[in-house]
Design an enzyme around this catalytic site. Structure first.
Site, short mmCIF file in Angstrom:
data_model
loop_
_atom_site.label_atom_id
_atom_site.label_comp_id
_atom_site.label_asym_id
_atom_site.label_seq_id
_atom_site.Cartn_x
_atom_site.Cartn_y
_atom_site.Cartn_z
N ASP A 75 0.85 -1.20 0.00
CA ASP A 75 0.00 0.00 0.00
C ASP A 75 0.88 1.25 0.00
O ASP A 75 2.01 1.23 0.50
CB ASP A 75 -0.97 0.00 1.18
CG ASP A 75 -0.29 0.07 2.54
OD1 ASP A 75 0.70 -0.64 2.74
OD2 ASP A 75 -0.77 0.84 3.41
N GLU A 140 0.09 -0.69 5.97
CA GLU A 140 1.15 -0.01 6.71
C GLU A 140 0.99 1.49 6.68
O GLU A 140 1.27 2.18 7.66
CB GLU A 140 2.52 -0.41 6.14
CG GLU A 140 3.69 -0.17 7.08
CD GLU A 140 4.27 1.24 6.98
OE1 GLU A 140 5.07 1.62 7.84
OE2 GLU A 140 3.93 1.98 6.03
#
Length: 397
Positions: A75, A140
């Protein structure tokens, strides 16, 4: 596609618009690159009330020990104003020896290089003398609730055990070989609320200005310093990040004031002891009369963020030595062993196995025109490949 080529790997991943928490095709692309190398892959979706569902990936090559985990995230943060980018943020354009794209260094580049290193290792030596796993999250850059922490729990419940972990975050400040992260300071956040009595600014005796109280409390949190640092960690620092009263009027004393803060603390403290010290400082400051002469002590409430990050220091000499030697062999540089910076998902991994962090140069992460030198991709791949060879030997010795 040749997974041994980190440039190709990274281009494929950047072209997946995996803005947190969207998977964006990145995990699927990574699965497609891992499967031909013999990895068994599993996708796991984590859920929690009030947070978006997150897809995560776990892949393993081999079944015996020793077992090395590579951890990271696909991500990325939003691109922001795409018109401000010199090249589209999800196009993986290569210009003048650099690849542009969101996630180029944070941290699709690290994943691309480790994948290439594993592909080269398998091509030269066959399957590893043990096991290699990829633990990849899509959370994250988000709240970090449905990512690494739950993926670790999920894998451990299925019997997975690890001997060491390398996180591919961009740890190098200026050039490859500068820095290996061997620990992180802890982090605690909180919100202080001071309640007063609203009134006219010209008649302060009829009101109770909470701004006076919140300023006194904030001052006590920021001075004196919490400590002077330790052998392995820089000094703890507390920052008041916002003070709010929600008051648009200049002649009205507000009824309420809040202050938010975050402290990054070293191994002088635990999360519990630093919280106790913060409360001690607040109680002492609340009784002072400098900003509130003749008034009763400041009445305040404190709300802690739900999950503090605990300080940790990795002491696995073989893991640190294997990586340090790989950096020296490829770059000729002596990497600094550091605990600086913010938090990372290593704070969750340290509860399962020793963990270190090493990746690309982080100068452009989260910026417009995030980019990485193609030469750095090749160099990092060589470092990771050398590390793999050394770690499996060292871990068995």
């Amino acid at each position: 596609m040749n997974s041994a080529n980190p440039v190709d790997n990274l281009a494929t991943l950047i072209r997946c618009p995996s803005v947190t928490p969207a998977e964006g095709g990145a995990l699927g692309a990574l699965e497609a690159m891992l499967a031909p190398l013999g990895f068994r892959t599993e996708r796991m979706t984590a859920r929690d009330a009030g947070t978006p569902d997150v897809e995560n990936l776990y892949a393993r090559l081999g079944s015996a020990g020793p077992h090395l985990m590579f951890a990271g995230h696909t991500d990325v943060v939003p691109a922001g104003d795409e018109a401000a980018w010199t090249h589209p943020p999800f196009a993986a354009a290569v210009v003048d020896g650099k690849m542009y794209g969101r996630g180029a260094v944070d941290m699709k580049g690290g994943i691309a290089c480790f994948l290439a290193a594993v592909a080269r290792h398998v091509e030269k030596h066959g399957p590893p003398a043990g096991s290699i796993s990829f633990l990849i999250t899509g959370d994250e850059e988000g709240p970090s609730v449905n990512g690494t922490v739950k993926l670790l729990q999920w894998a451990a419940e299925r019997g997975e055990r690890w001997d060491a972990c390398l996180v591919g975050e961009p740890t190098n400040p200026d050039q490859l070989g500068d820095m290996i992260k061997i620990g992180r300071r802890g982090s605690v956040s909180g919100t202080i609320t001071v309640r007063g009595v609203q009134g006219h600014a010209a008649y302060p005796h009829l009101a109770d200005n909470p701004v006076r109280g919140v300023l006194a409390l904030a001052d006590a949190l920021m001075w004196p310093p919490f400590d002077a640092g330790t052998e392995n960690f820089q000094p703890s620092n507390l920052e008041v990040t916002t003070i709010d009263v929600g008051n648009p009027a200049t002649n009205v004393i507000p009824a309420r004031a809040t202050a938010r803060f975050n402290i990054r603390f070293n191994d002088t403290w635990s999360a519990e002891t630093v919280q106790a010290e913060i409360v001690r400082r607040l109680d002492e400051a609340a009784a002072r009369e400098r900003l509130r002469p003749g008034r009763a002590p400041v009445s305040y409430e404190i709300a802690w963020a739900e999950r503090p990050s605990h300080v940790f220091l990795t002491r696995d000499e073989k893991l640190i030595a294997s990586l340090s030697e790989a950096v020296r062999a490829v770059t000729g540089r002596e990497p600094k062993l550091s605990t600086t910076g913010g938090t990372s998902d290593a704070r969750f991994i340290k509860d399962y196995c020793p963990v270190v962090e090493f990746g690309l140069v982080g100068q452009t992460m989260h910026m417009v025109d995030e980019r990485v030198a193609l030469a750095d991709l090749e160099t990092l791949t060589q470092i990771y490949e050398t590390f793999l060879e050394r770690w499996f030997v060292d871990a068995r010795s």
